[in-house]
Scaffold this active site. Sequence first.
Site, mmCIF file in Angstrom:
data_model
loop_
_atom_site.group_PDB
_atom_site.id
_atom_site.type_symbol
_atom_site.label_atom_id
_atom_site.label_comp_id
_atom_site.label_asym_id
_atom_site.label_seq_id
_atom_site.Cartn_x
_atom_site.Cartn_y
_atom_site.Cartn_z
ATOM 1 N N TRP A 39 1.966 -2.803 8.922
ATOM 2 C CA TRP A 39 1.143 -1.548 9.296
ATOM 3 C C TRP A 39 0.235 -1.362 8.453
ATOM 4 O O TRP A 39 0.700 -1.170 6.945
ATOM 5 C CB TRP A 39 2.128 -0.534 9.957
ATOM 6 N N ASP A 40 -1.277 -1.881 8.101
ATOM 7 C CA ASP A 40 -1.841 -1.689 7.079
ATOM 8 C C ASP A 40 -2.418 -0.894 7.690
ATOM 9 O O ASP A 40 -2.750 0.649 8.794
ATOM 10 C CB ASP A 40 -3.280 -2.591 7.756
ATOM 11 N N ASP B 3 -2.781 -6.981 -2.966
ATOM 12 C CA ASP B 3 -3.259 -7.972 -2.290
ATOM 13 C C ASP B 3 -3.358 -9.519 -2.985
ATOM 14 O O ASP B 3 -4.470 -9.705 -3.172
ATOM 15 C CB ASP B 3 -4.984 -7.101 -1.880
ATOM 16 N N TRP C 163 -7.176 -1.472 -6.477
ATOM 17 C CA TRP C 163 -6.808 -2.442 -5.737
ATOM 18 C C TRP C 163 -6.579 -3.574 -5.846
ATOM 19 O O TRP C 163 -7.245 -3.805 -7.210
ATOM 20 C CB TRP C 163 -8.306 -2.063 -4.211
ATOM 21 N N CYS D 147 1.890 -0.957 3.817
ATOM 22 C CA CYS D 147 0.375 -1.499 3.722
ATOM 23 C C CYS D 147 -0.565 -0.994 3.492
ATOM 24 O O CYS D 147 -0.692 -0.370 4.130
ATOM 25 C CB CYS D 147 0.569 -3.348 4.300
HETATM 26 C C1 DGJ Z 1 -5.462 -5.107 3.872
HETATM 27 C C2 DGJ Z 1 -4.246 -6.766 3.389
HETATM 28 O O1 DGJ Z 1 -3.329 -5.871 2.097
HETATM 29 C C3 DGJ Z 1 -4.625 -7.399 3.409
HETATM 30 O O2 DGJ Z 1 -2.733 -8.119 3.184
HETATM 31 C C4 DGJ Z 1 -4.834 -7.741 5.040
HETATM 32 O O3 DGJ Z 1 -4.012 -7.702 5.904
HETATM 33 C C5 DGJ Z 1 -6.127 -7.364 5.566
HETATM 34 N N1 DGJ Z 1 -5.263 -5.734 5.029
HETATM 35 C C6 DGJ Z 1 -6.221 -7.730 6.611
HETATM 36 O O4 DGJ Z 1 -7.517 -7.006 7.014
#
Ligand code: DGJ
Length: 730
Positions: free
Chosen positions: A478-479, A549, A200, A527
């Site tokens: 879309w996460d 991130d 991450w 995402c």
């Molecule tokens: C993880 C994403 O990568 C971030 O940019 C953000 O949208 C957060 N989640 C929100 O919970």
Amino acid sequence: MSISYNKDTKIFKLDTKENSYVFMVTEFGYLAHLYYGKYLQTDDLAYSLQLDDISLSPNPAGATDRTFSLDVIPSEYSLYGRGDFRESSIMVEQEDGSRVVDLTYKEHTIYSGKMKPEGLPATFSKEENDCATLDVVLEDEVSGLLVHLFYSVFPDSDVITRYVKVENHGADTVALKRVMSLCMDFDRCDFDFIHLHGAWARERHMERTPLIHGKQQIDSIRGVSSAQHNPFVALAERGATEEYGAVYAFNFIYSGNFLAEAEVNQLDTTRFIMGIHPMDFSWELQPGSRFETPEVVMVYSDRGFTRMTHVFHDFYRNHLISPKWVNRKRPILINNWEATYFDFDDEKLLEIARNAKNMGVEMLVMDDGWFGERNDDFTSLGDWFVNEKKIKCGLKRLVEQINEIGLSFGIWFEPEMVSPGSELHKKHPEWCVQTRNRSMSTSRSQYVLDMSREDVIDYIYTSMEAILSSAHIEYVKWDMNRNLTETWSALLPAHRQGEFWHRYVLGVYALYERLLARFPEILIEGCASGGARFDPGILYYSPQIWTSDDTDAIERLKIQYGTSLVYPVSAMGAHVSACPNHQTGRITPLKTRGIVALNGTFGYELDPLNIPEEDKDIVKIQIADYHKYHDLIAQGDLYRLLSPFDSSDHSATEYVSKDKKEVLVQYVRILAKPNNSYVRLRLKGLKKELYYRMEETGNVYSGDVLMNVGLNIPRNCKDFEAVQFYLTAV
Ligand code: DGJ
């Protein structure tokens, strides 16, 4: 036609403009791989198959001597149980428990264009004759299985893709236990294994290790392609550089569990396989049914990594990313995540929008926290209804006001998830991925929805549809923020639980298909906690993916460098964020943050109110730069001039337009040293006879001077400082 078959020698030859790929049907009907590399004029390669009596290597029944062995011949699709002790491409459990399949050549067809594996993203042909396909059918007479090996050849792109279809024409139900999309044998092992590993906020770092005897693999068993390993491997000749040496590269168009493995054997040959991870995989094939694998993209470069990258970038821009979006200038967006996290309301968003509009921003993206009772990450996923305590004016009115300010509007979803205690969870606890009689692990305090179920997909689709049709929404982020555990599905019988992982991914793709069919104009940005699902499968649906991130400009150098090996810059989400950076605490100049974020779909992730007055002019320059350089960066050729992986000194990138008349050079000093060395950047890919004027100085240089002598970088560049040069042909 770029594919030929010689009936006399039983040799198949697949040609692209610069490459050839050759294999043959051998004695006993097995397929032997003969060649992949530079273009050959002839297919006359049968001589190259060396058959010898190798001690302890088994021979097929009926062999008249001991020289033919599957343990030795280079295979097009390796078999389990017939004496090839290297990695198998396929394993099938039959009703009597036996696992041997004996796949031999049955027939083939060659046609123009290509098919697409059912339910899966894949490359496409755009024009007549830009692609031809070979479908070689192998048969196992005992089980009645037919295996189709599909090879699609894109001659002008210098790309060959492969996937596999298994059909059960027998009378019994069988279980597929492993079915790789690709198997490729090399007659050598002097390769480096290059892959993109990470974590991450540290995704896709390039790593290079020599192959040794035995197996070297990367994989994911997390349910997503993962931040830990991207589904990409290059096998490069030792010593291969950006410009020199042979590189074989493979990229898997899939967003779930995968395996990519290179195996060096006793004879110093290498087998490479790539496909859905066989771990915890099985698929029931009833008589009359079929299974299709995801596709692998293969690129061979005889000119190092730069050529490999150019082939991937052009190919994905022409044959994978939606033509609707690929060259379309994406809106400069401002995302409120790092500006507010969960602490926002409609007024705050409007304030951000107004200030962003003055900066030149074009879209506001409302990130996580607008729905249910979501004020932190413990709650409300799945409850996709607007929290009117925060969005007091309602979503429709909020979007209208944002539009009135002059910005378009985007919204965040995490469709695949549900929070414990949410309305959705209370109503449908059985929709979570879980194993009966066992507790459920949480991750980021959330559960995963069982995307293998149609009722779940229906629910998510209906709730997203309601939101998306309730206001003028033009973008969705879309996460996907957790990996899968305790996998099991209540709707699958016990003996088919191994289908879950793949069915999950098929469910994700099915939801994408439905949403895009209903809202064809919406831009979906992929995402997954940043870049944990940055793969060609998602790219097929999402022309841009949030790269990481980690928005720190210096960390981004490595992340974007690694990602750029395969994926076009137009696919990489990149934003300017505030300092001290939220992930690293680092303070970098705003100018550097802008230059680094230009290497992607540009945007901001900060509160514009906090931009100091003296920085506002820099922002104006950044926005102007985005407009000015967009086409060059998104559609031109990328050259990596200095690698941040080679030293902690610096990194440099160059973009050259296809007509070679425009050039952008970016240099970032990472750490300065006392008494810095001289740095001169030798440019690449220019026309040597053209003259180029540098906009910043007015100086004119010839292409050959720029490529052979180079550009001086100011020696006094400080920590994290960046410079950028723009040159145009005069
Ligand atoms: C993880 C994403 O990568 C971030 O940019 C953000 O949208 C957060 N989640 C929100 O919970």
